[in-house]
Design a protein around this motif. Sequence first.
Motif, PDB file in Angstrom:
ATOM      1  N   LEU A  40      15.056  -0.281  -5.379  1.00 55.53           N
ATOM      2  CA  LEU A  40      13.621  -0.427  -5.187  1.00 55.53           C
ATOM      3  C   LEU A  40      13.106   0.811  -4.479  1.00 55.53           C
ATOM      4  CD1 LEU A  40      10.943  -1.980  -5.179  1.00 55.53           C
ATOM      5  CD2 LEU A  40      11.674  -3.075  -3.054  1.00 55.53           C
ATOM      6  N   ASP A  41      12.209   1.533  -5.120  1.00 56.10           N
ATOM      7  CA  ASP A  41      11.622   2.739  -4.540  1.00 56.10           C
ATOM      8  C   ASP A  41      10.426   2.320  -3.700  1.00 56.10           C
ATOM      9  OD1 ASP A  41      10.654   5.222  -3.952  1.00 56.10           O
ATOM     10  OD2 ASP A  41      10.707   5.984  -6.000  1.00 56.10           O
ATOM     11  N   ALA A  42      10.611   2.302  -2.383  1.00 52.81           N
ATOM     12  CA  ALA A  42       9.563   1.838  -1.478  1.00 52.81           C
ATOM     13  C   ALA A  42       8.672   2.966  -0.977  1.00 52.81           C
ATOM     14  CB  ALA A  42      10.190   1.113  -0.284  1.00 52.81           C
ATOM     15  N   ASP A  43       8.895   4.178  -1.461  1.00 51.73           N
ATOM     16  CA  ASP A  43       8.042   5.298  -1.068  1.00 51.73           C
ATOM     17  C   ASP A  43       6.808   5.286  -1.963  1.00 51.73           C
ATOM     18  OD1 ASP A  43       6.907   7.627  -0.176  1.00 51.73           O
ATOM     19  OD2 ASP A  43       8.768   8.776  -0.185  1.00 51.73           O
ATOM     20  N   ILE A  44       5.782   4.602  -1.510  1.00 55.85           N
ATOM     21  CA  ILE A  44       4.588   4.388  -2.331  1.00 55.85           C
ATOM     22  C   ILE A  44       3.846   5.703  -2.584  1.00 55.85           C
ATOM     23  CG2 ILE A  44       2.419   3.130  -2.536  1.00 55.85           C
ATOM     24  CD1 ILE A  44       4.941   1.377  -2.621  1.00 55.85           C
ATOM     25  N   TYR A  45       3.758   6.548  -1.560  1.00 53.92           N
ATOM     26  CA  TYR A  45       3.026   7.803  -1.704  1.00 53.92           C
ATOM     27  C   TYR A  45       3.782   8.822  -2.553  1.00 53.92           C
ATOM     28  CZ  TYR A  45      -0.162   6.364   2.050  1.00 53.92           C
ATOM     29  OH  TYR A  45      -1.091   5.707   2.812  1.00 53.92           O
ATOM     30  N   GLY A  46       5.095   8.843  -2.449  1.00 57.11           N
ATOM     31  CA  GLY A  46       5.870   9.859  -3.162  1.00 57.11           C
ATOM     32  C   GLY A  46       7.100   9.287  -3.838  1.00 57.11           C
ATOM     33  N   PRO A  47       6.934   8.412  -4.829  1.00 58.45           N
ATOM     34  CA  PRO A  47       8.101   7.820  -5.494  1.00 58.45           C
ATOM     35  C   PRO A  47       8.867   8.868  -6.298  1.00 58.45           C
ATOM     36  CG  PRO A  47       6.087   7.246  -6.679  1.00 58.45           C
ATOM     37  CD  PRO A  47       5.655   7.938  -5.421  1.00 58.45           C
ATOM     38  N   VAL A  86       1.780   3.414 -12.035  1.00 54.82           N
ATOM     39  CA  VAL A  86       0.603   4.272 -11.893  1.00 54.82           C
ATOM     40  C   VAL A  86       0.889   5.630 -12.528  1.00 54.82           C
ATOM     41  CG1 VAL A  86      -0.112   3.140  -9.748  1.00 54.82           C
ATOM     42  CG2 VAL A  86       1.349   5.175  -9.653  1.00 54.82           C
ATOM     43  N   ASN A  87      -0.140   6.429 -12.625  1.00 54.79           N
ATOM     44  CA  ASN A  87      -0.002   7.807 -13.072  1.00 54.79           C
ATOM     45  C   ASN A  87       0.503   8.641 -11.895  1.00 54.79           C
ATOM     46  OD1 ASN A  87      -0.222  10.435 -13.971  1.00 54.79           O
ATOM     47  ND2 ASN A  87      -2.348  10.245 -14.670  1.00 54.79           N
ATOM     48  N   THR A  88       1.738   9.102 -11.976  1.00 55.84           N
ATOM     49  CA  THR A  88       2.350   9.809 -10.845  1.00 55.84           C
ATOM     50  C   THR A  88       1.742  11.186 -10.613  1.00 55.84           C
ATOM     51  OG1 THR A  88       4.103  10.621 -12.317  1.00 55.84           O
ATOM     52  CG2 THR A  88       4.536   8.589 -11.081  1.00 55.84           C
ATOM     53  N   ARG A  89       0.938  11.671 -11.535  1.00 54.77           N
ATOM     54  CA  ARG A  89       0.299  12.974 -11.342  1.00 54.77           C
ATOM     55  C   ARG A  89      -0.934  12.888 -10.447  1.00 54.77           C
ATOM     56  NH1 ARG A  89       2.030  16.843 -15.248  1.00 54.77           N
ATOM     57  NH2 ARG A  89       3.566  15.949 -16.673  1.00 54.77           N
ATOM     58  N   GLU A  90      -1.367  11.661 -10.154  1.00 51.80           N
ATOM     59  CA  GLU A  90      -2.522  11.469  -9.287  1.00 51.80           C
ATOM     60  C   GLU A  90      -2.062  10.973  -7.920  1.00 51.80           C
ATOM     61  OE1 GLU A  90      -5.278   8.864 -11.150  1.00 51.80           O
ATOM     62  OE2 GLU A  90      -5.601  10.161 -12.901  1.00 51.80           O
ATOM     63  N   PRO A  91      -2.659  11.482  -6.836  1.00 53.43           N
ATOM     64  CA  PRO A  91      -2.235  11.070  -5.489  1.00 53.43           C
ATOM     65  C   PRO A  91      -2.643   9.635  -5.181  1.00 53.43           C
ATOM     66  CG  PRO A  91      -4.192  12.448  -5.362  1.00 53.43           C
ATOM     67  CD  PRO A  91      -3.764  12.462  -6.809  1.00 53.43           C
TER      68      PRO A  91
END
Length: 266
Positions: A40-47, A86-91
């Motif tokens: 589980l990738d819990a790094d929401i800001y920078g997965p 989400v779109n990972t290219r958007e912050p």
Amino acid sequence: MEGVKHIIAVASGKGGVGKSTVTVNLALALSAQGYRVGVLDADIYGPSQAQMLGVAEGTRPKTQGDKAFYPLEAHGIQAMSMAFLVNTREPMVWRGPMVVGAFQQLLNQTLWDNLDFLLIDMPPGTGDIQLTLSQKVPVSGAVIVTTPQDIALLDARKGIEMFRKVNVPVLGVVENMSLYHCENCGHEAPIFGAGGGDSIAEEYDTTVLGRLPLSLSIREFADSGQPSVVSEPDSAVSQTFASMARQVAGSMDQAPGKGPTISFSD
């Protein structure tokens, strides 16, 4: 958690110490030893787990109704990440409560399928998500990732202290970037210092699970979606992860089986 036997938090006091790389390779090493494993990738800001597992950009999980997700599978392990939604290219320009809400959704609404181990790639620091995890689920143990550098050790201490405050056992320390290894001439040098992992393990009565070199191949394999344990299963690095996996799995046989209780004092 339903469908999960043991939850392992992989954490660090600061970013940039290789926590996500350790998480994915440790998960793959456990899988190679016959366990059913999820990440589980819990790094929401920078997965970052989506790229490390080689999941194509834009891949979305299947859903069960409107309230549950099926994890994606890659290299034989189950995975869930904000990068799948989400779109990972958007912050992610979110305040703390929104981040915690997203984490709780990933944690509670993913339909894990009969896992022996769920490894949670924690964001750096000792904030909201760490406390939420400790409050919501019985974490079996934590693995702390650090480098030998004094500044990194300062933050690693904070991570260990945090898990101790919420009664989550620290299974051990992983000393990443312990040596620089030149792949051309073979020269090795402790450019970030030496002995840091041993000193912090001794200070907190835990163990050094393994030491990993600062190696170009580790970074290249992770970036390409084919981590070291998959790309070079017989290499020294992969054998280090295999040893770490055996220690983590073995520590679960000795775990008390009791979830953490939040208790703070001055």
